[in-house]
Design a protein around this motif. Structure first.
Motif, PDB file in Angstrom:
ATOM      1  N   HIS A 584      33.152  39.499  43.656  1.00 58.29           N
ATOM      2  CA  HIS A 584      33.686  40.315  42.574  1.00 58.29           C
ATOM      3  C   HIS A 584      33.321  39.715  41.205  1.00 58.29           C
ATOM      4  O   HIS A 584      32.818  40.423  40.337  1.00 58.29           O
ATOM      5  CB  HIS A 584      35.204  40.420  42.731  1.00 58.29           C
ATOM      6  CG  HIS A 584      35.888  41.154  41.631  1.00 58.29           C
ATOM      7  ND1 HIS A 584      35.727  42.506  41.440  1.00 58.29           N
ATOM      8  CD2 HIS A 584      36.718  40.715  40.642  1.00 58.29           C
ATOM      9  CE1 HIS A 584      36.433  42.886  40.389  1.00 58.29           C
ATOM     10  NE2 HIS A 584      37.058  41.818  39.888  1.00 58.29           N
ATOM     11  N   VAL A 588      30.969  41.501  38.451  1.00 57.80           N
ATOM     12  CA  VAL A 588      31.522  41.934  37.170  1.00 57.80           C
ATOM     13  C   VAL A 588      30.739  41.313  36.022  1.00 57.80           C
ATOM     14  O   VAL A 588      30.581  41.894  34.939  1.00 57.80           O
ATOM     15  CB  VAL A 588      33.024  41.553  37.086  1.00 57.80           C
ATOM     16  CG1 VAL A 588      33.558  41.729  35.676  1.00 57.80           C
ATOM     17  CG2 VAL A 588      33.826  42.407  38.048  1.00 57.80           C
ATOM     18  N   GLN A 590      27.528  40.856  35.926  1.00 61.24           N
ATOM     19  CA  GLN A 590      26.201  41.431  35.670  1.00 61.24           C
ATOM     20  C   GLN A 590      26.278  42.939  35.432  1.00 61.24           C
ATOM     21  O   GLN A 590      27.166  43.620  35.907  1.00 61.24           O
ATOM     22  CB  GLN A 590      25.259  41.131  36.850  1.00 61.24           C
ATOM     23  CG  GLN A 590      25.816  41.554  38.203  1.00 61.24           C
ATOM     24  CD  GLN A 590      24.879  41.238  39.350  1.00 61.24           C
ATOM     25  OE1 GLN A 590      24.198  42.117  39.841  1.00 61.24           O
ATOM     26  NE2 GLN A 590      24.858  39.975  39.766  1.00 61.24           N
ATOM     27  N   TYR A 594      28.452  48.298  39.847  1.00 58.00           N
ATOM     28  CA  TYR A 594      29.750  47.724  40.148  1.00 58.00           C
ATOM     29  C   TYR A 594      30.595  47.581  38.904  1.00 58.00           C
ATOM     30  O   TYR A 594      31.757  47.977  38.866  1.00 58.00           O
ATOM     31  CB  TYR A 594      29.582  46.371  40.834  1.00 58.00           C
ATOM     32  CG  TYR A 594      30.880  45.830  41.402  1.00 58.00           C
ATOM     33  CD1 TYR A 594      31.317  46.222  42.656  1.00 58.00           C
ATOM     34  CD2 TYR A 594      31.674  44.937  40.675  1.00 58.00           C
ATOM     35  CE1 TYR A 594      32.506  45.743  43.191  1.00 58.00           C
ATOM     36  CE2 TYR A 594      32.863  44.465  41.194  1.00 58.00           C
ATOM     37  CZ  TYR A 594      33.271  44.863  42.452  1.00 58.00           C
ATOM     38  OH  TYR A 594      34.451  44.403  42.965  1.00 58.00           O
ATOM     39  N   ARG A 595      29.975  47.010  37.847  1.00 56.46           N
ATOM     40  CA  ARG A 595      30.748  46.790  36.618  1.00 56.46           C
ATOM     41  C   ARG A 595      31.183  48.136  36.029  1.00 56.46           C
ATOM     42  O   ARG A 595      32.315  48.283  35.575  1.00 56.46           O
ATOM     43  CB  ARG A 595      29.931  45.985  35.609  1.00 56.46           C
ATOM     44  CG  ARG A 595      30.785  45.553  34.435  1.00 56.46           C
ATOM     45  CD  ARG A 595      30.176  44.419  33.689  1.00 56.46           C
ATOM     46  NE  ARG A 595      29.013  44.877  32.928  1.00 56.46           N
ATOM     47  CZ  ARG A 595      28.237  44.046  32.216  1.00 56.46           C
ATOM     48  NH1 ARG A 595      28.501  42.750  32.182  1.00 56.46           N
ATOM     49  NH2 ARG A 595      27.222  44.500  31.561  1.00 56.46           N
ATOM     50  N   ASP A 596      30.286  49.124  36.080  1.00 60.71           N
ATOM     51  CA  ASP A 596      30.633  50.453  35.552  1.00 60.71           C
ATOM     52  C   ASP A 596      31.848  51.017  36.283  1.00 60.71           C
ATOM     53  O   ASP A 596      32.806  51.487  35.663  1.00 60.71           O
ATOM     54  CB  ASP A 596      29.463  51.426  35.716  1.00 60.71           C
ATOM     55  CG  ASP A 596      28.234  50.961  34.959  1.00 60.71           C
ATOM     56  OD1 ASP A 596      28.397  50.074  34.084  1.00 60.71           O
ATOM     57  OD2 ASP A 596      27.126  51.461  35.258  1.00 60.71           O
ATOM     58  N   ARG A 599      35.013  49.048  35.412  1.00 58.85           N
ATOM     59  CA  ARG A 599      35.577  49.379  34.092  1.00 58.85           C
ATOM     60  C   ARG A 599      36.248  50.734  34.117  1.00 58.85           C
ATOM     61  O   ARG A 599      37.346  50.922  33.601  1.00 58.85           O
ATOM     62  CB  ARG A 599      34.463  49.363  33.037  1.00 58.85           C
ATOM     63  CG  ARG A 599      34.051  47.940  32.728  1.00 58.85           C
ATOM     64  CD  ARG A 599      33.203  47.860  31.493  1.00 58.85           C
ATOM     65  NE  ARG A 599      32.886  46.467  31.209  1.00 58.85           N
ATOM     66  CZ  ARG A 599      31.778  46.071  30.616  1.00 58.85           C
ATOM     67  NH1 ARG A 599      30.875  46.956  30.225  1.00 58.85           N
ATOM     68  NH2 ARG A 599      31.570  44.799  30.379  1.00 58.85           N
TER      69      ARG A 599
END
Ligand SMILES: Nc1ncnc2c1ncn2[C@@H]1O[C@H](COP(=O)(O)OP(=O)(O)OP(=O)(O)O)[C@@H](O)[C@H]1O
Ligand SMILES: [Mg+2]
Length: 621
Positions: A584, A588, A590, A594-596, A599
């Motif tokens: 995780h 988060v 990079q 996943y980060r999108d 968020r």
């Protein structure tokens, strides 16, 4: 009796042996174990026919030697002859029918057991391509049709053939000329019957297909009743049903129309024969070529010979129907089972649970019987590689349709991967027998299925040993469902579904989790196990899952990042490819999907929280 023991032995027959190019051969194999019984039944019918045509001889003697000379003394003896023959014919027919029924019951009982067993062993891909309604029809009404084939239709055919031929032989003995003249019609009516017969086969086939369609539709609608209501699609569904029903009606009418043309034509042909032969016989009698007794006996035999031919057409039609059913059942029998026990090595007793995907790709097999293995469907998984160490938790995240469920279905070998390798404890998956493999893998499906049986039976479903009450309760407690079960009307004996209590999605899922806890697998697959529930239930389930995941290699498919953040490794899947992988924290850190998603989900949750907060604050105290 030898044939009875044969019949008992036949119950163990593996019906795969009936695979044969020729239909007659395969039907003959089908009655394996009952053959002598059935042959005796057919023989009894033939003897009964002999008894019936012997009437002619009695009638002739009666007319020539008793009636015309006025011989009173022999009347009682003649009466005895008549009675004896009638009784013999009746008794033999009855016995033949009994034996035939016994054969039919035995054969279909065996067939039912086989089909039930067979359907359980056919691969996922088969069930994907077959409609449930169709399968149900094949294993119920088509099986019944096969029973009637043996109990009624084949017996009918043999009754007709033996009666007509015996009557012909008897007639020949009276007068070969009369016999030949009277038999003219038989080849004609057989020809006509055959012509109509093959036509009926086609239209009846269409009729049955449509019937199966309709029953699938019906079944789907009963299953999906809630969806139909929810989308207010009742009118649409009713209209659709009416359309299909109209087609069925039409095809049914075609069958009826066939009968409307067939029977009168048949009757006309036979009636002309009767009239022609009777007149011809009368001429011969008047002319002195045959005695009066011969003439009277002949008219009796004429009915026995020509009468049954009338039903030949109907029997052909029935047999055709049964053969269509037979073919439909045969199609199931001919399907290859999933070889559950085929493998090169036994699973190790102590499985570590080390899973390695190496460049795995997968395409769903497209279901046609002609080209098994080939597929024009687009690939679902491409170049999937990762390593799950024993006891690790691997999370899989990805948009819907990205191939998460498909990927996990490869592990218990529900489907065969089409490229690359999957290794379990260092050996390729295909080396292990499926049955053993599946005992080590627990799957909590996306939509868990519970049987309409008690909760207790559902929980103990995956175990192959006697389970104590304490164990069941412990599993239910670990799955956080024990309390809810106690609240149900009959506790653990409450029956689920149809005639029992309807469980909520979250309860269903937790019963499924308890079932898997009790199964105690080394490898665990949780397909979106928290999707169907609210947040507090999710918390309860997540706790249940934590209990379940301890010491097992676990694959978690999830849509919510909050439920997978603690995983050892996260795979992000998109259109069948792994596009990101890491923990995780790594993911988060990079830029990427996943980060999108993270968020988006956290901001939505924050917004939601804020909304709830402000609503609460706005309430007057
Ligand atoms: N039995 C099947 N036969 C043919 N194609 C299938 C079958 N099951 C799924 N597919 C296809 O494979 C693709 C991946 O489906 P899959 O069910 O694995 O997605 P998923 O990631 O689990 O989606 P979701 O998050 O909605 O559960 C989809 O395009 C789907 O149409
Ligand atoms: Mg899925």
């Amino acid at each position: 009796m030898a044939f009875l023991t044969g019949a008992l032995r036949g119950q163990d027959l593996n019906l795969h042996v009936i695979r044969a190019r020729s239909r007659v051969r395969s039907i003959w194999r089908f009655v394996h174990g009952y053959r002598s019984l059935y042959l005796v039944a057919l023989l009894l019918l033939a003897v009964a026919a002999l008894a019936r045509s012997s009437f002619a001889w009695v009638i002739k003697t009666f007319t020539d030697d008793v009636l015309l000379p006025g011989n009173y003394d022999r009347i009682p003896l003649m009466g005895l002859y008549f009675l004896g023959l009638a009784a013999a014919a009746g008794l033999l027919t009855f016995l033949g029918g009994r034996l035939a029924a016994q054969t039919a019951e035995g054969v279909t009982r065996r067939l039912r057991v086989f089909l039930y067993d067979h359907l359980q062993h056919l691969p996922f891909a088969y069930h994907d391509r077959m409609q449930t309604g169709d399968l149900i029809q094949r294993s119920s009404s088509d099986v019944e049709e096969i029973r009637r084939l043996f109990a009624e239709h084949l017996m009918g055919l043999s009754r007709i053939v033996s009666m007509s031929s015996m009557a012909f032989v008897a007639m020949w003995q009276l007068s070969p000329r009369l016999a030949l003249v009277s038999a003219i019609v038989i080849p004609i009516s057989v020809g006509v019957s055959f012509g109509f017969w093959s036509y009926l086969a086609r239209i009846y086939d269409l009729f049955q297909d449509q019937e199966a369609r309709l029953s699938s539709l019906l079944q789907e609608n009963i299953y999906g009743a809630r969806v139909v209501r929810a989308f207010a699609r009742e009118q649409y569904e009713i209209a659709k049903f009416e359309r299909e029903n109209a087609i069925l009606l039409n095809r049914g009418r075609n069958v009826v129309r066939f009968h409307n043309v067939f029977w009168p034509s048949m009757d006309l042909i036979l009636a002309s024969q009767m009239v022609g032969s009777t007149l011809f016989g009368a001429w011969m009698a008047i002319d002195g070529q045959i005695s009066m007794g011969t003439y009277v006996a002949f008219t009796g035999l004429l009915g026995l010979m020509v009468g049954p031919v009338r039903h030949l057409g109907r029997i052909f039609a029935f047999i055709t129907q049964s053969l269509v059913s037979y073919e439909r059942v045969l199609a199931i029998i001919n399907e290859d089972r999933e070889p559950l026990d085929a493998g090169l090595v036994d699973m190790p007793q102590e499985l570590a649970g080390d899973v390695r995907f190496e460049d795995v790709s997968f395409i769903y097999p497209e279901g046609t019987q002609d080209r098994p293995g080939e597929s024009t469907l687009p690939g679902v998984l491409h170049g999937i590689s990762f390593h799950a160490e024993p006891g690790q938790v691997i999370a899989i995240l990805g948009p819907t349709g990205s191939g998460k469920t498909s990927m996990m279905n490869l592990l218990p070998r529900f489907y065969a991967y089409t490229g690359g390798r999957i290794l379990l404890d260092g050996r390729e998956l295909t080396e292990y027998p499926r049955r053993q493999l599946r005992r080590h893998i627990g799957v909590v499906q996306q939509e868990p299925f519970l049987f309409s049986r008690s909760i207790r039976e559902n929980i103990t479903y995956g175990t192959f040993r006697k389970v104590s009450e304490a164990e069941i309760v412990a599993a239910a407690e670990a799955a956080n469902i024990h309390e809810s079960i106690l609240d149900m009307p009959r506790g653990y004996d409450t029956v689920v579904g149809e005639q029992g209590v309807t469980l909520s999605g979250g309860q269903r899922q937790r019963v499924a989790i308890a079932r898997t806890i009790l199964k105690d697998p080394r490898i665990l697959i949780l397909d979106d196990a928290t999707s169907a529930v609210d947040t507090s239930t999710e918390k309860a389930i997540r706790e249940a899952l934590r209990n379940l995941m301890r010491n097992r290699t676990t694959f978690v498919i999830a849509h919510r990042i909050s439920s997978i953040a603690s995983a050892d490794r996260i795979l992000v899947l998109d259109q069948g490819r792994i596009v990101q992988t890491g923990t995780h924290e790594e993911l988060v850190a990079q830029a990427g999907t996943y980060r999108d998603v993270f968020r988006l989900q956290t901001s939505i949750e924050a917004e939601l929280q804020a909304d709830i907060q402000s609503t609460l604050e706005a309430q007057p105290a």
